[in-house]
Design a protein around this motif. Structure first.
Motif, PDB file in Angstrom:
ATOM      1  N   ILE A 169       0.826  -1.201   0.000  1.00 45.43           N
ATOM      2  CA  ILE A 169       0.000   0.000   0.000  1.00 45.43           C
ATOM      3  C   ILE A 169       0.863   1.255   0.000  1.00 45.43           C
ATOM      4  O   ILE A 169       0.474   2.292  -0.554  1.00 45.43           O
ATOM      5  CB  ILE A 169      -0.979  -0.032   1.186  1.00 45.43           C
ATOM      6  N   SER A 170       2.055   1.184   0.577  1.00 42.38           N
ATOM      7  CA  SER A 170       2.975   2.319   0.495  1.00 42.38           C
ATOM      8  C   SER A 170       3.310   2.636  -0.959  1.00 42.38           C
ATOM      9  O   SER A 170       3.457   3.800  -1.345  1.00 42.38           O
ATOM     10  CB  SER A 170       4.259   2.025   1.270  1.00 42.38           C
ATOM     11  N   MET A 171       3.411   1.586  -1.774  1.00 38.14           N
ATOM     12  CA  MET A 171       3.689   1.792  -3.197  1.00 38.14           C
ATOM     13  C   MET A 171       2.476   2.378  -3.911  1.00 38.14           C
ATOM     14  O   MET A 171       2.616   3.180  -4.842  1.00 38.14           O
ATOM     15  CB  MET A 171       4.119   0.471  -3.831  1.00 38.14           C
ATOM     16  N   LEU A 172       1.269   2.011  -3.468  1.00 41.29           N
ATOM     17  CA  LEU A 172       0.063   2.625  -4.029  1.00 41.29           C
ATOM     18  C   LEU A 172       0.015   4.115  -3.689  1.00 41.29           C
ATOM     19  O   LEU A 172      -0.423   4.936  -4.506  1.00 41.29           O
ATOM     20  CB  LEU A 172      -1.185   1.927  -3.502  1.00 41.29           C
ATOM     21  N   ILE A 173       0.435   4.466  -2.482  1.00 46.55           N
ATOM     22  CA  ILE A 173       0.484   5.875  -2.086  1.00 46.55           C
ATOM     23  C   ILE A 173       1.464   6.645  -2.968  1.00 46.55           C
ATOM     24  O   ILE A 173       1.163   7.731  -3.466  1.00 46.55           O
ATOM     25  CB  ILE A 173       0.863   5.998  -0.593  1.00 46.55           C
ATOM     26  N   ASP A 174       2.653   6.068  -3.183  1.00 49.48           N
ATOM     27  CA  ASP A 174       3.642   6.725  -4.044  1.00 49.48           C
ATOM     28  C   ASP A 174       3.116   6.863  -5.475  1.00 49.48           C
ATOM     29  O   ASP A 174       3.325   7.899  -6.131  1.00 49.48           O
ATOM     30  CB  ASP A 174       4.946   5.926  -4.053  1.00 49.48           C
ATOM     31  N   LEU A 175       2.423   5.840  -5.952  1.00 51.07           N
ATOM     32  CA  LEU A 175       1.857   5.886  -7.299  1.00 51.07           C
ATOM     33  C   LEU A 175       0.807   6.991  -7.401  1.00 51.07           C
ATOM     34  O   LEU A 175       0.763   7.716  -8.404  1.00 51.07           O
ATOM     35  CB  LEU A 175       1.243   4.528  -7.645  1.00 51.07           C
ATOM     36  N   ALA A 176      -0.036   7.122  -6.390  1.00 49.56           N
ATOM     37  CA  ALA A 176      -1.052   8.175  -6.397  1.00 49.56           C
ATOM     38  C   ALA A 176      -0.410   9.561  -6.381  1.00 49.56           C
ATOM     39  O   ALA A 176      -0.903  10.497  -7.021  1.00 49.56           O
ATOM     40  CB  ALA A 176      -1.990   8.002  -5.211  1.00 49.56           C
ATOM     41  N   ARG A 177       0.704   9.690  -5.657  1.00 45.89           N
ATOM     42  CA  ARG A 177       1.424  10.975  -5.649  1.00 45.89           C
ATOM     43  C   ARG A 177       1.927  11.319  -7.055  1.00 45.89           C
ATOM     44  O   ARG A 177       1.847  12.467  -7.503  1.00 45.89           O
ATOM     45  CB  ARG A 177       2.613  10.900  -4.694  1.00 45.89           C
ATOM     46  N   ARG A 178       2.460  10.319  -7.747  1.00 45.75           N
ATOM     47  CA  ARG A 178       3.037  10.561  -9.077  1.00 45.75           C
ATOM     48  C   ARG A 178       1.979  10.828 -10.138  1.00 45.75           C
ATOM     49  O   ARG A 178       2.169  11.659 -11.024  1.00 45.75           O
ATOM     50  CB  ARG A 178       3.901   9.366  -9.503  1.00 45.75           C
ATOM     51  N   THR A 179       0.876  10.106 -10.058  1.00 42.82           N
ATOM     52  CA  THR A 179      -0.128  10.174 -11.125  1.00 42.82           C
ATOM     53  C   THR A 179      -1.263  11.143 -10.827  1.00 42.82           C
ATOM     54  O   THR A 179      -2.024  11.497 -11.731  1.00 42.82           O
ATOM     55  CB  THR A 179      -0.732   8.784 -11.372  1.00 42.82           C
ATOM     56  N   GLY A 180      -1.414  11.525  -9.551  1.00 43.74           N
ATOM     57  CA  GLY A 180      -2.488  12.435  -9.191  1.00 43.74           C
ATOM     58  C   GLY A 180      -3.841  11.779  -9.078  1.00 43.74           C
ATOM     59  O   GLY A 180      -4.867  12.469  -9.052  1.00 43.74           O
ATOM     60  N   VAL A 181      -3.874  10.453  -8.975  1.00 42.85           N
ATOM     61  CA  VAL A 181      -5.138   9.744  -8.819  1.00 42.85           C
ATOM     62  C   VAL A 181      -4.909   8.482  -7.988  1.00 42.85           C
ATOM     63  O   VAL A 181      -3.893   7.806  -8.141  1.00 42.85           O
ATOM     64  CB  VAL A 181      -5.756   9.385 -10.188  1.00 42.85           C
ATOM     65  N   ALA A 182      -5.848   8.190  -7.093  1.00 47.48           N
ATOM     66  CA  ALA A 182      -5.807   6.954  -6.298  1.00 47.48           C
ATOM     67  C   ALA A 182      -6.759   5.969  -6.963  1.00 47.48           C
ATOM     68  O   ALA A 182      -7.980   6.069  -6.798  1.00 47.48           O
ATOM     69  CB  ALA A 182      -6.212   7.228  -4.858  1.00 47.48           C
ATOM     70  N   ALA A 183      -6.210   5.052  -7.730  1.00 45.26           N
ATOM     71  CA  ALA A 183      -7.027   4.197  -8.593  1.00 45.26           C
ATOM     72  C   ALA A 183      -7.201   2.801  -8.016  1.00 45.26           C
ATOM     73  O   ALA A 183      -6.434   2.354  -7.154  1.00 45.26           O
ATOM     74  CB  ALA A 183      -6.397   4.111  -9.978  1.00 45.26           C
ATOM     75  N   TYR A 184      -8.234   2.122  -8.523  1.00 44.79           N
ATOM     76  CA  TYR A 184      -8.505   0.732  -8.174  1.00 44.79           C
ATOM     77  C   TYR A 184      -9.163   0.054  -9.368  1.00 44.79           C
ATOM     78  O   TYR A 184      -9.833   0.712 -10.178  1.00 44.79           O
ATOM     79  CB  TYR A 184      -9.405   0.636  -6.932  1.00 44.79           C
ATOM     80  N   PRO A 185      -8.985  -1.243  -9.552  1.00 47.95           N
ATOM     81  CA  PRO A 185      -9.575  -1.945 -10.696  1.00 47.95           C
ATOM     82  C   PRO A 185     -11.090  -2.135 -10.526  1.00 47.95           C
ATOM     83  O   PRO A 185     -11.550  -2.484  -9.424  1.00 47.95           O
ATOM     84  CB  PRO A 185      -8.880  -3.309 -10.704  1.00 47.95           C
ATOM     85  N   ALA A 186     -11.820  -1.892 -11.582  1.00 47.27           N
ATOM     86  CA  ALA A 186     -13.265  -2.159 -11.614  1.00 47.27           C
ATOM     87  C   ALA A 186     -13.957  -1.521 -10.413  1.00 47.27           C
ATOM     88  O   ALA A 186     -13.820  -0.318 -10.176  1.00 47.27           O
ATOM     89  CB  ALA A 186     -13.521  -3.656 -11.681  1.00 47.27           C
ATOM     90  N   GLU A 187     -14.666  -2.339  -9.611  1.00 50.71           N
ATOM     91  CA  GLU A 187     -15.366  -1.801  -8.440  1.00 50.71           C
ATOM     92  C   GLU A 187     -14.474  -1.742  -7.200  1.00 50.71           C
ATOM     93  O   GLU A 187     -14.901  -1.250  -6.151  1.00 50.71           O
ATOM     94  CB  GLU A 187     -16.599  -2.657  -8.136  1.00 50.71           C
ATOM     95  N   GLY A 188     -13.268  -2.266  -7.317  1.00 53.01           N
ATOM     96  CA  GLY A 188     -12.358  -2.258  -6.169  1.00 53.01           C
ATOM     97  C   GLY A 188     -12.827  -3.146  -5.033  1.00 53.01           C
ATOM     98  O   GLY A 188     -12.488  -2.929  -3.866  1.00 53.01           O
ATOM     99  N   ALA A 189     -13.573  -4.192  -5.391  1.00 48.16           N
ATOM    100  CA  ALA A 189     -14.145  -5.066  -4.356  1.00 48.16           C
ATOM    101  C   ALA A 189     -13.165  -6.125  -3.880  1.00 48.16           C
ATOM    102  O   ALA A 189     -13.443  -6.819  -2.885  1.00 48.16           O
ATOM    103  CB  ALA A 189     -15.412  -5.735  -4.876  1.00 48.16           C
ATOM    104  N   ASN A 190     -12.044  -6.289  -4.577  1.00 46.63           N
ATOM    105  CA  ASN A 190     -11.055  -7.275  -4.128  1.00 46.63           C
ATOM    106  C   ASN A 190     -10.424  -6.822  -2.820  1.00 46.63           C
ATOM    107  O   ASN A 190     -10.312  -5.622  -2.548  1.00 46.63           O
ATOM    108  CB  ASN A 190      -9.982  -7.485  -5.202  1.00 46.63           C
ATOM    109  N   ARG A 191     -10.042  -7.789  -1.989  1.00 46.94           N
ATOM    110  CA  ARG A 191      -9.629  -7.491  -0.626  1.00 46.94           C
ATOM    111  C   ARG A 191      -8.227  -8.010  -0.316  1.00 46.94           C
ATOM    112  O   ARG A 191      -7.836  -9.066  -0.781  1.00 46.94           O
ATOM    113  CB  ARG A 191     -10.621  -8.123   0.359  1.00 46.94           C
TER     114      ARG A 191
END
Length: 296
Positions: A169-191
């Protein structure tokens, strides 16, 4: 007990040091650099110089102690297959010098290998490849007089002296910083399952002290947190939008993390809690992410 700890200066290893010393154990930490050795010395821990590829140093450390907790892993996903092989050789070497001793050896593995249409349990056998093959090395050692157990970790989160960390999740945070969006696939229902580093450290100690040979432990406080919920907290923390991605957008956005971003990896720790009396007591993942400083 004198415990040889690999990965001792890391995010999880440093918490294990505090947990072990608080219970009266002595820790000898593997240090592959001067920086790591200095960190260990500042904590009052004796450093044993070496690295995962230096099998002689690993075996010397294991042989000189009453038990081993193996947390170190080379987290370079561009060389993942090579790093799996390095880890397997390290486990083979350390368990070999413990054969017939009855000494404990706690192997670190992960829940991500065990995906199904139900929560994975401790009884589920890992696939016979990757880290699953390394698990088998530990299970084989358990048949040869080593009190070997397997600790499967989910996403580990918490704050150390180096700040907040949240696993992938730290890498997801860094990715959101770089791209300007916090993304998830489809409905983001995977856990994804999760655990706080201090609860994880507690379970490592319990495994060292109590686990029977061949035991698999699931170090899981939360069975599964949806990726959409994670992304929404990231969006809130960074002040960026949260966004669903179509299937053909996932690979371009996440890159090598795409295979994890869509993974549904619920995992149960019911058997672990029953067997060891382990009841996680630290903040949950989303609460920990919202804490002041996590996105600074």
């Amino acid at each position: 007990m004198r415990v040889f700890l690999t990965g001792a200066s890391g995010f999880i290893g440093s918490a294990i040091i505090d947990e072990l010393r608080g219970a009266g154990h002595e820790v000898v930490g593997l240090a592959r650099s001067d920086e790591s050795a200095t960190r260990l010395a500042a904590w009052g821990v004796r450093a044993h110089r070496g690295e995962l590829t230096d099998l002689d140093r690993l075996t010397q450390g294991a042989r000189a102690c009453d038990g081993v907790i193996h947390c170190a892993f080379i987290h370079d996903f561009t060389r993942f297959a090579e790093n799996i092989e390095i880890d397997a050789h390290a486990v083979e070497a350390m368990t070999a010098v413990l054969e017939g001793s009855g000494k404990p050896f706690v192997l670190t593995s992960g829940t991500a290998m065990i995906s199904a249409d139900r929560p994975a349990t401790e009884d589920d056998q890992a696939p016979p490849a990757g880290r699953g093959a390394t698990e088998q090395i530990a299970l084989d050692a358990a048949q040869r007089g080593v009190r070997a157990s397997i600790m499967r970790l989910p996403q580990v989160h918490g704050q150390s002296d180096r700040g907040f960390a949240f696993g992938l999740i730290s890498m997801l945070i860094d990715l959101a910083r770089r791209t300007g969006v916090a993304a998830y696939p489809a409905e983001g229902a995977n856990r994804w399952p999760a655990v706080h580093r201090l609860d994880a450290a507690w379970l490592y100690r319990l495994a060292l002290e109590k686990a029977e040979p061949g035991t698999r432990l699931h170090c899981v406080a939360e069975e599964g947190v949806s990726l959409r919920a994670v992304s929404e907290v990231i969006a809130e923390g960074l002040g960026v939008p949260s966004k669903s991605l179509a299937a053909d957008e996932v690979s371009d956005h996440f890159g090598w993390m795409a295979m994890f971003a869509g993974m549904d990896n619920r995992a149960s720790s019911a058997l672990t809690r029953q067997r060891f009396g382990w009841a996680p007591r630290q903040p949950d993942l989303l609460a920990d992410m919202r804490r002041a400083g996590a996105f600074s």
